[in-house]
Design an enzyme around this catalytic site. Structure first.
Site, PDB file in Angstrom:
ATOM      1  N   ASP A  99       0.912  -1.042   0.134  1.00 30.78           N
ATOM      2  CA  ASP A  99       0.140  -0.189  -0.086  1.00 30.78           C
ATOM      3  C   ASP A  99       0.863   1.346   0.168  1.00 30.78           C
ATOM      4  O   ASP A  99       1.795   1.390   0.927  1.00 30.78           O
ATOM      5  CB  ASP A  99      -0.634  -0.116   1.123  1.00 30.78           C
ATOM      6  CG  ASP A  99      -2.159   0.743   1.118  1.00 30.78           C
ATOM      7  OD1 ASP A  99      -3.329   0.325   1.752  1.00 30.78           O
ATOM      8  OD2 ASP A  99      -1.967   1.978   0.778  1.00 30.78           O
ATOM      9  N   ASP A 200      -2.848   4.818  -2.519  1.00 28.36           N
ATOM     10  CA  ASP A 200      -3.657   5.589  -1.540  1.00 28.36           C
ATOM     11  C   ASP A 200      -4.163   6.826  -1.973  1.00 28.36           C
ATOM     12  O   ASP A 200      -3.247   7.635  -2.659  1.00 28.36           O
ATOM     13  CB  ASP A 200      -3.125   5.733  -0.340  1.00 28.36           C
ATOM     14  CG  ASP A 200      -3.961   6.322   0.893  1.00 28.36           C
ATOM     15  OD1 ASP A 200      -4.947   5.496   1.206  1.00 28.36           O
ATOM     16  OD2 ASP A 200      -3.918   7.441   1.229  1.00 28.36           O
ATOM     17  N   GLU A 242      -6.648   4.127  -5.418  1.00 26.35           N
ATOM     18  CA  GLU A 242      -7.751   4.566  -4.764  1.00 26.35           C
ATOM     19  C   GLU A 242      -8.393   5.840  -5.389  1.00 26.35           C
ATOM     20  O   GLU A 242      -7.361   6.849  -5.109  1.00 26.35           O
ATOM     21  CB  GLU A 242      -7.580   4.496  -3.204  1.00 26.35           C
ATOM     22  CG  GLU A 242      -8.904   4.894  -2.661  1.00 26.35           C
ATOM     23  CD  GLU A 242      -8.528   5.237  -1.343  1.00 26.35           C
ATOM     24  OE1 GLU A 242      -7.514   5.845  -0.920  1.00 26.35           O
ATOM     25  OE2 GLU A 242      -9.503   5.004  -0.405  1.00 26.35           O
ATOM     26  N   HIS A 316     -10.899  -1.527   4.322  1.00 27.48           N
ATOM     27  CA  HIS A 316     -10.744  -1.152   5.963  1.00 27.48           C
ATOM     28  C   HIS A 316     -11.320   0.018   6.194  1.00 27.48           C
ATOM     29  O   HIS A 316     -11.423   0.477   7.364  1.00 27.48           O
ATOM     30  CB  HIS A 316      -9.221  -1.020   6.041  1.00 27.48           C
ATOM     31  CG  HIS A 316      -8.510  -0.042   5.262  1.00 27.48           C
ATOM     32  ND1 HIS A 316      -8.588  -0.223   3.801  1.00 27.48           N
ATOM     33  CD2 HIS A 316      -8.018   1.124   5.530  1.00 27.48           C
ATOM     34  CE1 HIS A 316      -7.862   0.889   3.528  1.00 27.48           C
ATOM     35  NE2 HIS A 316      -7.507   1.600   4.382  1.00 27.48           N
ATOM     36  N   ASP A 317     -11.861   0.777   5.229  1.00 23.84           N
ATOM     37  CA  ASP A 317     -12.489   2.061   5.468  1.00 23.84           C
ATOM     38  C   ASP A 317     -14.034   1.896   5.551  1.00 23.84           C
ATOM     39  O   ASP A 317     -14.796   2.799   5.617  1.00 23.84           O
ATOM     40  CB  ASP A 317     -12.301   3.090   4.471  1.00 23.84           C
ATOM     41  CG  ASP A 317     -10.681   3.567   4.344  1.00 23.84           C
ATOM     42  OD1 ASP A 317     -10.291   3.779   3.113  1.00 23.84           O
ATOM     43  OD2 ASP A 317     -10.267   3.561   5.598  1.00 23.84           O
TER      44      ASP A 317
END
Ligand code: TEU
Ligand code: CA
Length: 540
Positions: A99, A200, A242, A316-317
């Site tokens: 990530d 990200d 993302e 995870h969000d």
């Protein structure tokens, strides 16, 4: 599908290391814990693990505030552990996707520690500064986790820009020195043998704060093409960006089949549907089902041949999908399997978030049991604005990121086998009923249903290559679509709700082969039971 696009037939598993498996009893998941669980992941049949950040970090935003991109935070282990994970994963036919958080660093990164010393420091322009007068920020932009997006630094009599927490200063991508340092770091990880990167908030690296523009700035695709040329194209990697601001139009640039930018993006048009128009995710609204179908239809048809979709409900969000849009009470298994069928039948690369394959659910904790900075800031902010505490908690229970961050539920021993110590966040109390051990050997479990879906994608090319055609667009309960391949078609029918309905399209699926169904009883296939999902293979 040519060989260097292995990711078009791959299924990716997201591990949130902090909550996956603790191996040293400190209550925090770690790299050695992941190594212990590679057999479980290989058995599921996944091809790569997307690892949320394990780099050096003060953990203000659980590792998305990086203070050293080229070292591992001691809480997760060492660089040697990381290199061993890459090697061990390869032995299990699994690639490791790192990530990369490139929009911002931690304010404890050496670049920022230098940058804030003086305006003439060589690192000063690695970040976004504006002259100002204390108490008068350059504009009224707010940060994602609440408060102003501008933070005053007396030493330089300037504000710095941060789209996320105060401890996450935005990098200045206009500065070629920043880009060069980032590319060198990426290449350093490539030489360690990683299989790819998740980028990200990648559409936010190009921004124009003076115009209050936070993403998709004019130079974004220039930066991505330069990054891709300088790094990714030198390897056989998967890269997924993302992009909360992605549209089907710019996604064709992000995921251009010519490989000039990224392999694919995470787009969020479907994710924002159950919130009130123009408000925040906390302002709850029911899911507009027909709009959900319209969005998936558009993304599937517009990116066919012109780009590539990622396929996900969870990360995870996000709250866990079986609680969010399924039914985690009397139809937990059926609705979890239905949602998986709907997703895995489409064109793109599917992502499974840790625990999704078990039908893990949301939690309803008291405020003191939550850890996420976003939840804690929102709680204080809304309380101060006079919101009812009960309404605030209802929003947190529905949409809080910690729903996805409670420890992975391995078995029914204490702390679900996640840790021998005190877990950093409470384990979901339903772990005795919902855990991997009770599912791995049960042929009817959610786990084995996911395993079958993963297997189908490898067995039939039509999953990866077929075109997409939505069926029954105006049906308020059924999500059905047709996939057309070279030699065979797929017909996917999902009853999205707990109604019992006459099964449509019988004239077309009649001569088909039932590949998978989330109900064991096949006595009367003319009826769709609550949350019933089926995939038929039809000869062309
Ligand atoms: O998330 C980007 C992001 O915008 C989300 O935080 C989203 O806005 C929010 O979770 C929903 O309200 C990425 C990471 O996935 C997230 O974990 C980080 O907190 C964030 O960037 C900052 O790095
Ligand atoms: Ca640990």
């Amino acid at each position: 599908i040519n060989k260097d696009q292995w990711w078009k037939k791959a299924v990716i598993y997201q591990v949130y290391p902090r909550s996956f498996q603790d191996s040293n009893g400190d209550g925090i998941g770690d790299i050695n814990g992941i190594i212990e669980r590679l057999g479980y992941l290989e058995d599921l049949g996944i091809d790569a693990i997307w690892l949320s950040p394990v780099y050096q970090s003060p953990q203000d935003d659980n590792g998305y505030d990086i203070s050293d991109y080229q070292d591992i935070d001691p809480m997760f282990g060492t660089l040697d552990d990381m290199e061993r994970l890459i090697k061990e994963a390869k032995n299990h036919h699994i690639r490791i996707i790192m990530d990369l958080v490139l929009n911002h660093t931690s304010d404890e990164h050496r670049w920022f520690l230098e940058a804030k010393k003086s305006k003439t420091n060589p690192y000063h322009d690695y970040y976004v500064w504006r002259d100002g007068v204390e108490g008068t920020p350059p504009n009224d932009m707010t940060a994602c986790f609440g408060g102003s997006a501008w933070e005053w630094v007396p030493e330089v009599q300037q504000y710095y820009f941060h789209q996320f927490s105060v401890k996450q200063p935005d990098l200045n991508w206009d500065n070629p020195k920043v880009r060069r340092e980032i590319y060198d770091m990426i290449y350093w990880w490539m030489e360690k043998g990683v299989g790819g990167f998740r980028l990200d908030v990648i559409d936010q690296i190009a921004k124009e704060p003076d115009k209050k523009i936070t993403n998709n700035g004019p130079r974004l695709h220039e930066y991505l093409r330069e990054m891709s040329r300088e790094t990714f194209q030198k390897g056989d990697l998967i890269t997924v960006g993302e992009a909360w601001g992605a549209t089907t139009e710019n996604a064709k640039q992000f995921s251009n089949p010519d490989g000039s930018e990224l392999s694919m993006v995470f787009q969020f048009e479907h994710i924002g549907l159950d919130q009130q128009e123009g408000k925040e995710k906390w302002d709850l609204a029911p899911l507009p089902f027909l709009k959900l179908k319209e969005i998936w239809n558009r993304w599937q048809t517009e990116l066919n041949r012109f780009g590539w979709n990622s396929l996900f409900w969870n990360n995870h969000d996000l709250p866990r999908i079986v609680s969010r849009w399924g039914n985690d009470k009397e139809y937990r298994a059926e609705s979890a399997k239905m949602l998986a069928t709907l997703l895995h039948g489409m064109q793109g690369t599917p992502y499974i978030y840790q625990g999704e394959e078990l039908g893990m659910t949301n939690v309803q904790y008291a405020i003191e049991d939550y850890r996420d900075i976003e939840i804690r800031n929102m709680y204080q902010e809304r309380l101060a604005k006079g919101y009812e505490e009960a309404d605030i908690m209802r929003s947190i229970h529905a949409k809080g990121r910690d729903n996805a961050r409670t420890p992975m539920q391995w078995d029914d021993t204490e702390n679900a086998g996640f840790t021998q110590g005190i877990p950093w966040i409470k384990v979901n109390p339903n772990y005795r009923e919902i855990n991997a051990e009770s599912q791995v050997n049960d042929p009817c479990s959610i786990y084995n249903y996911y395993k079958k879906l993963v297997g189908l994608r490898k067995e039939y090319d039509v999953f990866a290559e077929g075109s997409f055609q939505m069926l029954l667009q105006d049906d308020e309960d059924i999500f059905a679509y047709l996939r057309q391949g070279e030699t065979e078609n797929l017909l996917v029918i999902c009853n999205f709700y707990d109604k019992t309905l006459k099964c449509p399209l019988q004239e077309s699926w009649g001569e088909g082969t039932l590949l998978i169904c989330n109900y064991e009883d096949r006595s009367d296939m003319s009826v769709l039971r609550p949350y019933e999902a089926r995939i038929y293979l039809l000869q062309r």
